[in-house]
Design a protein around this motif. Sequence first.
Motif, PDB file in Angstrom:
ATOM      1  N   VAL A  50      21.545 -10.923  44.979  1.00 29.69           N
ATOM      2  CA  VAL A  50      22.012  -9.461  43.842  1.00 29.69           C
ATOM      3  C   VAL A  50      23.332  -8.348  44.638  1.00 29.69           C
ATOM      4  O   VAL A  50      23.908  -8.307  44.054  1.00 29.69           O
ATOM      5  CB  VAL A  50      21.095  -9.652  43.789  1.00 29.69           C
ATOM      6  CG1 VAL A  50      20.604  -7.689  43.376  1.00 29.69           C
ATOM      7  CG2 VAL A  50      19.852 -10.322  43.265  1.00 29.69           C
ATOM      8  N   ASN A  51      22.732  -8.576  46.164  1.00 32.25           N
ATOM      9  CA  ASN A  51      24.066  -7.590  46.396  1.00 32.25           C
ATOM     10  C   ASN A  51      25.241  -7.802  46.153  1.00 32.25           C
ATOM     11  O   ASN A  51      26.567  -7.032  46.036  1.00 32.25           O
ATOM     12  CB  ASN A  51      23.599  -7.391  47.966  1.00 32.25           C
ATOM     13  CG  ASN A  51      22.096  -6.158  47.646  1.00 32.25           C
ATOM     14  OD1 ASN A  51      22.062  -5.079  46.636  1.00 32.25           O
ATOM     15  ND2 ASN A  51      21.318  -6.414  48.627  1.00 32.25           N
ATOM     16  N   LYS A  52      25.872  -9.314  46.891  1.00 31.82           N
ATOM     17  CA  LYS A  52      27.103  -9.204  46.298  1.00 31.82           C
ATOM     18  C   LYS A  52      27.387  -8.682  45.320  1.00 31.82           C
ATOM     19  O   LYS A  52      28.460  -8.647  44.935  1.00 31.82           O
ATOM     20  CB  LYS A  52      26.887 -10.611  47.100  1.00 31.82           C
ATOM     21  CG  LYS A  52      28.266 -11.530  46.877  1.00 31.82           C
ATOM     22  CD  LYS A  52      28.557 -13.326  47.302  1.00 31.82           C
ATOM     23  CE  LYS A  52      29.624 -13.520  47.009  1.00 31.82           C
ATOM     24  NZ  LYS A  52      29.662 -14.716  46.621  1.00 31.82           N
ATOM     25  N   ARG A  53      27.119  -9.859  44.320  1.00 25.23           N
ATOM     26  CA  ARG A  53      27.209  -9.433  42.451  1.00 25.23           C
ATOM     27  C   ARG A  53      27.207  -8.182  42.458  1.00 25.23           C
ATOM     28  O   ARG A  53      28.481  -7.911  41.541  1.00 25.23           O
ATOM     29  CB  ARG A  53      26.208  -9.875  42.298  1.00 25.23           C
ATOM     30  CG  ARG A  53      26.105 -10.194  40.830  1.00 25.23           C
ATOM     31  CD  ARG A  53      27.568 -11.799  40.578  1.00 25.23           C
ATOM     32  NE  ARG A  53      28.334 -11.791  38.729  1.00 25.23           N
ATOM     33  CZ  ARG A  53      29.437 -11.613  38.772  1.00 25.23           C
ATOM     34  NH1 ARG A  53      30.049 -11.339  39.434  1.00 25.23           N
ATOM     35  NH2 ARG A  53      29.588 -11.594  37.388  1.00 25.23           N
ATOM     36  N   LEU A  54      26.441  -7.193  42.671  1.00 25.38           N
ATOM     37  CA  LEU A  54      26.664  -6.064  42.969  1.00 25.38           C
ATOM     38  C   LEU A  54      27.902  -5.449  43.354  1.00 25.38           C
ATOM     39  O   LEU A  54      28.898  -4.155  42.540  1.00 25.38           O
ATOM     40  CB  LEU A  54      25.358  -4.893  43.053  1.00 25.38           C
ATOM     41  CG  LEU A  54      24.445  -4.910  42.396  1.00 25.38           C
ATOM     42  CD1 LEU A  54      23.026  -4.770  42.811  1.00 25.38           C
ATOM     43  CD2 LEU A  54      24.189  -4.055  41.288  1.00 25.38           C
ATOM     44  N   GLN A  55      27.772  -5.712  44.818  1.00 24.63           N
ATOM     45  CA  GLN A  55      29.263  -5.461  45.290  1.00 24.63           C
ATOM     46  C   GLN A  55      30.503  -6.217  44.537  1.00 24.63           C
ATOM     47  O   GLN A  55      32.117  -4.703  44.014  1.00 24.63           O
ATOM     48  CB  GLN A  55      29.211  -5.882  46.643  1.00 24.63           C
ATOM     49  CG  GLN A  55      28.561  -4.933  47.410  1.00 24.63           C
ATOM     50  CD  GLN A  55      28.646  -3.278  47.808  1.00 24.63           C
ATOM     51  OE1 GLN A  55      29.926  -2.942  47.717  1.00 24.63           O
ATOM     52  NE2 GLN A  55      28.180  -3.042  47.882  1.00 24.63           N
ATOM     53  N   GLU A  56      31.185  -7.017  44.196  1.00 24.46           N
ATOM     54  CA  GLU A  56      31.596  -7.547  42.859  1.00 24.46           C
ATOM     55  C   GLU A  56      31.651  -6.714  41.710  1.00 24.46           C
ATOM     56  O   GLU A  56      33.203  -6.059  41.237  1.00 24.46           O
ATOM     57  CB  GLU A  56      31.197  -9.146  42.615  1.00 24.46           C
ATOM     58  CG  GLU A  56      31.564 -10.176  43.605  1.00 24.46           C
ATOM     59  CD  GLU A  56      31.470 -11.369  43.407  1.00 24.46           C
ATOM     60  OE1 GLU A  56      30.566 -10.978  42.196  1.00 24.46           O
ATOM     61  OE2 GLU A  56      30.758 -12.200  43.888  1.00 24.46           O
ATOM     62  N   TYR A  57      30.936  -5.919  41.012  1.00 22.91           N
ATOM     63  CA  TYR A  57      30.731  -5.488  40.140  1.00 22.91           C
ATOM     64  C   TYR A  57      31.564  -4.028  40.472  1.00 22.91           C
ATOM     65  O   TYR A  57      32.378  -3.292  40.084  1.00 22.91           O
ATOM     66  CB  TYR A  57      28.945  -4.680  39.332  1.00 22.91           C
ATOM     67  CG  TYR A  57      29.212  -6.249  38.623  1.00 22.91           C
ATOM     68  CD1 TYR A  57      29.931  -5.951  37.242  1.00 22.91           C
ATOM     69  CD2 TYR A  57      27.988  -6.356  38.750  1.00 22.91           C
ATOM     70  CE1 TYR A  57      29.394  -7.264  36.352  1.00 22.91           C
ATOM     71  CE2 TYR A  57      27.721  -7.371  37.873  1.00 22.91           C
ATOM     72  CZ  TYR A  57      28.510  -7.447  36.686  1.00 22.91           C
ATOM     73  OH  TYR A  57      28.088  -8.664  35.650  1.00 22.91           O
ATOM     74  N   LYS A  58      31.092  -3.401  41.715  1.00 21.19           N
ATOM     75  CA  LYS A  58      31.617  -2.258  42.566  1.00 21.19           C
ATOM     76  C   LYS A  58      33.467  -2.598  42.307  1.00 21.19           C
ATOM     77  O   LYS A  58      33.774  -1.201  41.781  1.00 21.19           O
ATOM     78  CB  LYS A  58      30.916  -1.611  43.280  1.00 21.19           C
ATOM     79  CG  LYS A  58      31.758  -0.468  44.245  1.00 21.19           C
ATOM     80  CD  LYS A  58      30.690  -0.205  45.453  1.00 21.19           C
ATOM     81  CE  LYS A  58      31.254   0.929  46.175  1.00 21.19           C
ATOM     82  NZ  LYS A  58      30.738   1.472  46.869  1.00 21.19           N
ATOM     83  N   VAL A  59      33.725  -3.227  43.257  1.00 20.81           N
ATOM     84  CA  VAL A  59      35.428  -3.637  43.178  1.00 20.81           C
ATOM     85  C   VAL A  59      35.687  -4.006  41.954  1.00 20.81           C
ATOM     86  O   VAL A  59      37.316  -3.453  42.115  1.00 20.81           O
ATOM     87  CB  VAL A  59      35.048  -4.978  44.491  1.00 20.81           C
ATOM     88  CG1 VAL A  59      37.141  -5.227  44.748  1.00 20.81           C
ATOM     89  CG2 VAL A  59      34.439  -4.335  45.773  1.00 20.81           C
ATOM     90  N   SER A  60      35.314  -4.266  41.762  1.00 24.61           N
ATOM     91  CA  SER A  60      36.184  -4.631  39.775  1.00 24.61           C
ATOM     92  C   SER A  60      36.873  -3.134  38.986  1.00 24.61           C
ATOM     93  O   SER A  60      36.644  -3.274  38.287  1.00 24.61           O
ATOM     94  CB  SER A  60      35.441  -5.805  39.342  1.00 24.61           C
ATOM     95  OG  SER A  60      33.846  -4.904  39.179  1.00 24.61           O
ATOM     96  N   GLY A  61      36.011  -2.541  39.429  1.00 23.32           N
ATOM     97  CA  GLY A  61      36.166  -0.878  38.827  1.00 23.32           C
ATOM     98  C   GLY A  61      35.460  -1.200  37.696  1.00 23.32           C
ATOM     99  O   GLY A  61      35.432  -0.082  36.583  1.00 23.32           O
ATOM    100  N   ARG A  62      34.497  -1.829  37.055  1.00 22.54           N
ATOM    101  CA  ARG A  62      33.988  -2.227  35.953  1.00 22.54           C
ATOM    102  C   ARG A  62      32.522  -2.522  36.108  1.00 22.54           C
ATOM    103  O   ARG A  62      31.877  -3.569  35.935  1.00 22.54           O
ATOM    104  CB  ARG A  62      34.372  -3.014  35.134  1.00 22.54           C
ATOM    105  CG  ARG A  62      35.599  -2.633  34.857  1.00 22.54           C
ATOM    106  CD  ARG A  62      36.558  -3.774  34.007  1.00 22.54           C
ATOM    107  NE  ARG A  62      35.775  -4.056  32.671  1.00 22.54           N
ATOM    108  CZ  ARG A  62      35.924  -4.791  31.893  1.00 22.54           C
ATOM    109  NH1 ARG A  62      36.808  -6.247  31.781  1.00 22.54           N
ATOM    110  NH2 ARG A  62      35.430  -4.770  30.750  1.00 22.54           N
ATOM    111  N   PRO A  63      31.033  -1.099  36.378  1.00 22.62           N
ATOM    112  CA  PRO A  63      29.925  -1.396  36.484  1.00 22.62           C
ATOM    113  C   PRO A  63      29.481  -2.246  35.209  1.00 22.62           C
ATOM    114  O   PRO A  63      29.818  -1.972  34.251  1.00 22.62           O
ATOM    115  CB  PRO A  63      29.392  -0.487  36.784  1.00 22.62           C
ATOM    116  CG  PRO A  63      30.391   0.204  36.611  1.00 22.62           C
ATOM    117  CD  PRO A  63      31.929  -0.025  36.478  1.00 22.62           C
TER     118      PRO A  63
END
Length: 111
Positions: A50-63
Amino acid sequence: MLGWTANPFEELALDLIFESYGEDRCNRTASEYEYLISMLGTLKELHFRVNKRLQEYKVSGRPRWQAICRFRAGDLKPLYTPFPESISIQTIRNALINSGFREPKRRKRAA
């Protein structure tokens, strides 16, 4: 469980768990739900996913969303919370238990 109202963060956690497995948790047969339950790992693994996926959204700049609405019946106005950067293991545990994907552990009674 009847009468359970999902917390927005619990719903998000469930969505992210199954998204990380490439699955969708909605509109399944009973046997398909059993399959989903069988593929779930430990709480620590799910917390990591879950937290890895949230970080991926954050890094992509598109939550997924800009904010999460925490409006409940009886509130006078909606309360918006920023999209989370992490979700606690307790929130994940509650989401799994309340949605039927995990059995609660038995608590010892005081002697």
